[in-house]
Design an enzyme around this catalytic site. Structure first.
Site, PDB file in Angstrom:
ATOM      1  N   SER A 202       0.846  -1.207   0.000  1.00 49.78           N
ATOM      2  CA  SER A 202       0.000   0.000   0.000  1.00 49.78           C
ATOM      3  C   SER A 202       0.872   1.244   0.000  1.00 49.78           C
ATOM      4  O   SER A 202       1.730   1.416   0.871  1.00 49.78           O
ATOM      5  CB  SER A 202      -0.901   0.001   1.234  1.00 49.78           C
ATOM      6  OG  SER A 202      -1.583   1.238   1.318  1.00 49.78           O
ATOM      7  N   CYS A 328     -12.928   2.068  21.612  1.00 52.87           N
ATOM      8  CA  CYS A 328     -13.990   2.340  22.576  1.00 52.87           C
ATOM      9  C   CYS A 328     -15.171   2.951  21.855  1.00 52.87           C
ATOM     10  O   CYS A 328     -15.072   3.998  21.236  1.00 52.87           O
ATOM     11  CB  CYS A 328     -13.471   3.295  23.635  1.00 52.87           C
ATOM     12  SG  CYS A 328     -14.732   4.037  24.646  1.00 52.87           S
TER      13      CYS A 328
END
Ligand SMILES: *Cc1c(COP(=O)(O)O)cnc(C)c1O
Length: 390
Positions: A202, A328
């Site tokens: 990439s 989270c």
């Protein structure tokens, strides 16, 4: 008044495009805008630029130009490698062997194949995030058709014993794919030396543009066509080429792979100052990943009793861009699959901080992080609710 500092330490997420790379790309947006498939000089210029880039990518990884296929990035290269290798071997078997700590581009691809009836072994790793080549050997069944293990991990920086794992796959006459996205420019990558049959790249992880990558396909390795349409990429990946992106990839890989030892030594020295300095200043800290078999630019530390996202917010307020292994969301507190696979207890996994260095980082940046981090962790621990639970 002191200027607000700006310290970027998230190079595993993405890197800035190098000025030389941006300069090389620019003409292919404007005066050299031709479609490489057309039949006039303007098109030929674009076609030659694509082939020159192909040669540069090939030279950087020890391949032949005919073995390099341009894609829209690392994710597409991983998808093509795994789905393409599996589909063409459907009659031979249905078993894929990979590791538990792969990037989601590999993991979620394997999970999608499981829904189609393939069986996948997600090999466990040791406490440092290493895959044991002997475990690969034990996992391989008669129905195995592909082994895919990443060269280096994007979260904890652990480098895998790729050559040994490839040898195991080849002993069973199974092709071997490696996600080398984090490896290019970090250490020398040679497809023959590694034993890779398929290898994903990439551009934006080493100073090139986003949305551009490549899949190396060893001559003779069977794989299906990924995109159907025109005859681009010798009929194996259709779609008008991202000419500016490909030119950028070629220039970036050339720059990133020049003098790797010199550049890695400079970056590793900054890494080691952080790895030593952080636990010196902050108690209850542990290093995630391998102490030596580790990317030169990767620091990943766990702080007990704090939440990774809170560390990021406070670092950001002080001008430092970093990353955490703890994803989270309002609904859940899921620690990263990589840290969990390494056996990290949740109270450590939640408070993980990843700092990934790049060429533009300086010793001043390191000093600044070492200066601000202890206060951040101290403040967060003072108000921590995790502390009571642990
Ligand atoms: C970034 C990354 C990818 C995905 O590459 P994109 O070009 O962003 O799609 C795959 N694997 C690893 C290890 C990565 O770090």
């Amino acid at each position: 008044m002191e200027r607000r500092r700006s310290v970027y330490m998230d190079h595993a997420a993405t890197t800035p495009v190098r000025p030389e790379v941006a300069r090389a790309m620019l003409p292919y947006f404007s005066e050299r805008f031709g479609n490489p498939s057309s039949l006039y000089s303007l098109a030929r210029e674009a076609e030659e630029a694509v082939e020159e880039a192909r040669g540069r990518v090939a030279a950087a990884i020890g391949a032949s130009p005919e073995e390099v296929f341009f894609t829209s990035g690392g994710t597409e290269a991983d998808n093509w490698a795994i789905k393409g290798a599996a589909a063409v071997r459907q009659k031979k078997g249905d078993h894929i062997v990979t590791s538990a700590i792969e990037h989601h581009a590999v993991l979620h691809t394997c999970q999608s194949l499981e829904k189609q009836g393939y069986r996948v072994t997600y090999l466990p790793v040791d406490g440092y995030g290493r895959v044991d080549p002997a475990a690969v050997d034990e996992a391989i069944t008669d129905a195995a058709i592909l082994v895919s293990v990443m060269a280096a991990n994007n979260e904890i920086g652990t480098i895998q014993p790729i050559k040994a794992i490839a040898e195991v796959a080849h002993d069973h006459t199974i092709p071997f794919h490696t996600d080398a996205v984090q490896a290019i420019g970090a250490f020398p990558v040679d497809v023959d030396e590694m034993g890779a049959d398929l290898l994903a790249i990439s551009a934006h992880k080493f100073g090139g543009p986003k949305g551009t990558g490549a899949l190396y396909i060893r001559r003779g390795t069977r794989i299906t066509t990924f995109m159907h349409g025109g005859a681009q990429e010798r009929g194996r990946r259709a779609g008008t080429e991202n000419v500016p992106g490909i030119v950028g990839l070629g220039r970036a890989i050339e720059l990133a792979t020049a003098d790797i030892p010199g550049k890695a030594a400079r970056i590793a020295a900054m890494r080691d100052r952080l790895i030593r300095g952080i636990p010196d200043a902050i108690p209850d800290t542990r290093l995630n990943g391998h102490p030596t078999e580790r990317l030169a630019n990767n620091v990943n530390v766990a702080f007990r009793y704090v939440e990774g996202e809170s560390i990021l917010l406070m670092l950001d307020a002080l001008g430092v861009a970093a990353s955490t292994g703890s994803a989270c969301t309002s609904a859940s507190l899921d620690p990263s699959h990589v840290l969990t696979a390494c056996g990290l207890p949740p109270e450590h996994a939640h408070g993980s901080l990843r700092l990934t260095l790049g060429h533009a980082n300086t010793d001043d940046d390191v000093d600044y992080v070492l200066e601000v981090l202890p206060g951040i962790i101290e403040r967060l621990r003072a108000i921590s609710s995790l502390r009571g639970e642990a």
